[in-house]
Design a protein around this motif. Structure first.
Motif, PDB file in Angstrom:
ATOM      1  N   SER A 196      33.539 -20.769  -1.332  1.00 18.63           N
ATOM      2  CA  SER A 196      33.872 -21.198  -0.150  1.00 18.63           C
ATOM      3  C   SER A 196      32.919 -20.398   0.457  1.00 18.63           C
ATOM      4  N   PRO A 197      32.631 -20.325   1.676  1.00 15.36           N
ATOM      5  CA  PRO A 197      32.042 -19.183   2.464  1.00 15.36           C
ATOM      6  C   PRO A 197      32.422 -17.888   2.317  1.00 15.36           C
ATOM      7  N   GLU A 198      33.569 -17.547   2.367  1.00 16.15           N
ATOM      8  CA  GLU A 198      34.359 -16.367   2.198  1.00 16.15           C
ATOM      9  C   GLU A 198      34.180 -15.763   0.716  1.00 16.15           C
ATOM     10  N   THR A 199      33.587 -16.199  -0.142  1.00 19.01           N
ATOM     11  CA  THR A 199      33.826 -15.889  -1.477  1.00 19.01           C
ATOM     12  C   THR A 199      32.942 -15.023  -1.565  1.00 19.01           C
ATOM     13  N   THR A 200      33.220 -13.767  -2.296  1.00 19.43           N
ATOM     14  CA  THR A 200      32.142 -12.638  -2.232  1.00 19.43           C
ATOM     15  C   THR A 200      30.936 -13.135  -3.299  1.00 19.43           C
ATOM     16  N   VAL A 201      30.049 -12.203  -2.952  1.00 18.53           N
ATOM     17  CA  VAL A 201      28.848 -12.546  -3.666  1.00 18.53           C
ATOM     18  C   VAL A 201      28.720 -12.413  -5.181  1.00 18.53           C
ATOM     19  N   THR A 226      29.200 -12.105   1.394  1.00 14.55           N
ATOM     20  CA  THR A 226      29.904 -13.006   1.319  1.00 14.55           C
ATOM     21  C   THR A 226      28.844 -14.460   0.640  1.00 14.55           C
ATOM     22  N   ALA A 227      29.299 -15.482   0.325  1.00 19.53           N
ATOM     23  CA  ALA A 227      28.505 -16.537  -0.015  1.00 19.53           C
ATOM     24  C   ALA A 227      28.105 -17.024   1.432  1.00 19.53           C
ATOM     25  N   GLY A 228      28.972 -17.221   2.344  1.00 23.13           N
ATOM     26  CA  GLY A 228      28.419 -17.528   3.596  1.00 23.13           C
ATOM     27  C   GLY A 228      26.832 -16.642   4.030  1.00 23.13           C
ATOM     28  N   ASP A 229      26.929 -15.502   3.722  1.00 23.92           N
ATOM     29  CA  ASP A 229      25.997 -14.666   4.183  1.00 23.92           C
ATOM     30  C   ASP A 229      24.591 -14.930   3.644  1.00 23.92           C
ATOM     31  N   ILE A 230      24.513 -15.345   2.311  1.00 27.13           N
ATOM     32  CA  ILE A 230      23.328 -15.768   1.477  1.00 27.13           C
ATOM     33  C   ILE A 230      23.029 -17.122   1.356  1.00 27.13           C
ATOM     34  N   MET A 231      23.992 -18.049   1.528  1.00 23.02           N
ATOM     35  CA  MET A 231      23.721 -19.433   1.171  1.00 23.02           C
ATOM     36  C   MET A 231      22.535 -20.056   1.931  1.00 23.02           C
ATOM     37  N   SER A 232      21.895 -21.021   1.420  1.00 21.32           N
ATOM     38  CA  SER A 232      20.788 -22.051   2.137  1.00 21.32           C
ATOM     39  C   SER A 232      21.936 -23.199   2.656  1.00 21.32           C
TER      40      SER A 232
END
Length: 321
Positions: A214-219, A265-271
């Protein structure tokens, strides 16, 4: 160097001789060829192809081509035919006999028996006035001026001509039958050729794990998931909807630009707007999309929802690439 040059010269001359002979076949295709094709097309039986020597080898290949393009065919060796294999020939079958000279002893023995069965006989021969030529209902002229063999003996140009005549026959029948890519795929389920015609994205995606975060998942957790699933990628989902993707490349860029990432988080680095493809699409379409966008993975979808991953390595392993 002289030996190398001789090899080059002989090879090129062989190609030149055979190419000239094949080009001349165009002028030998006539109404008799048309009538032969129509007879096969309208026949309720099969095509029985026979021959002796090198012509027998060519006959086997013609049979394979006919079968793979929608015309049922069986090979019958001329020597074996007169020792029991004549039983292959059924009432409505059409027989194609291949012989350059048309006067081989085995052919002279075989042809009268075929005629006694009252089957239509088609000759592929370079000699219209031969025993075979005069005994046949239709003649497909495979005349060649000379063999590529310097002694004009070894069947080379003549067998190539026979093969081309067989191909022309098969392709004409294919066209008349409206034989499609889908039909072709049914007869070629094995190998890379068949897979290109029938293998779908879902067939590949279901072999792989289905990583998601999810977007909130930690990197940190996203990296672990990517590593565990061994696809170099994970989808980012929110309320079961694809909102992004994280690839190995995104991880490398994140490490390059951030000394610390424990709070990311995943949301910070996702494409965002990742490339995806419907799972019913052909695998070849997935390959086109991967190559067009210069990427290694695609997200597969079913009714717009995430259903898996297709990796370029899957396509290589399946022989699509």
């Amino acid at each position: 160097m002289k030996l190398q040059q001789k090899i080059l010269n002989v090879a090129k001359e062989t190609v030149k001789i055979e190419a000239k002979a094949i080009a001349n076949l165009e002028h030998l295709i006539d109404n008799e060829f048309v009538e032969a094709v129509e007879n096969i097309y309208n026949s309720k039986g099969r095509v029985i192809v026979t021959g002796i020597g090198k012509s027998a080898v060519i006959g086997s290949k013609i049979v394979a081509t006919l079968n793979s393009t929608g015309t049922p065919a069986i090979f019958m060796h001329a020597a074996d035919a007169i020792h029991g294999d004549l039983g292959i020939i059924q009432r409505d079958d059409i027989v194609i006999c291949i012989s350059k000279s048309g006067n081989s002893p085995e052919i002279k023995v075989l042809v009268p028996f075929i005629k006694d069965f009252h089957n239509t006989l088609i000759a592929i021969t370079a000699n219209r006035d031969s025993f075979l030529g005069k005994s046949s209902d239709f003649i497909l002229n495979s005349y060649v001026e000379k063999e590529a063999c310097p002694n004009n003996l070894a069947p080379t140009t003549s067998t190539t001509a026979q093969l081309v005549i067989g191909d022309a026959l098969a392709i004409c029948l294919l066209e008349l039958r409206g034989f499609s890519k889908e039909d072709f795929a049914k007869y070629h389920p094995g190998g890379s050729l068949g897979k290109k015609l029938y293998l779908r994205v879902k067939d590949i995606a279901q072999q792989n794990m289905k990583p998601s975060v999810s977007p909130e998942t930690t990197v940190t957790d996203a990296i672990i998931i990517i590593s565990e699933n061994m696809l170099g990628v994970t989808a980012v989902l929110e309320n079961d909807k694809i909102v992004g993707i994280i690839t190995d490349g995104d991880i490398r860029r994140m490490l390059k630009n951030n000394d610390e990432f424990k709070n990311l988080t995943a949301g910070d680095i996702m494409s965002t707007s990742p490339k995806s493809i419907d799972e019913e699409a052909l695998a070849t379409q997935a390959l086109d999309l991967l190559e067009e966008n210069k990427i290694s993975q695609l997200l597969a979808t079913k009714n717009g929802k995430y259903s898996g991953v297709v990796h370029i390595h899957n396509l290589i392993r399946e022989g699509i690439l």
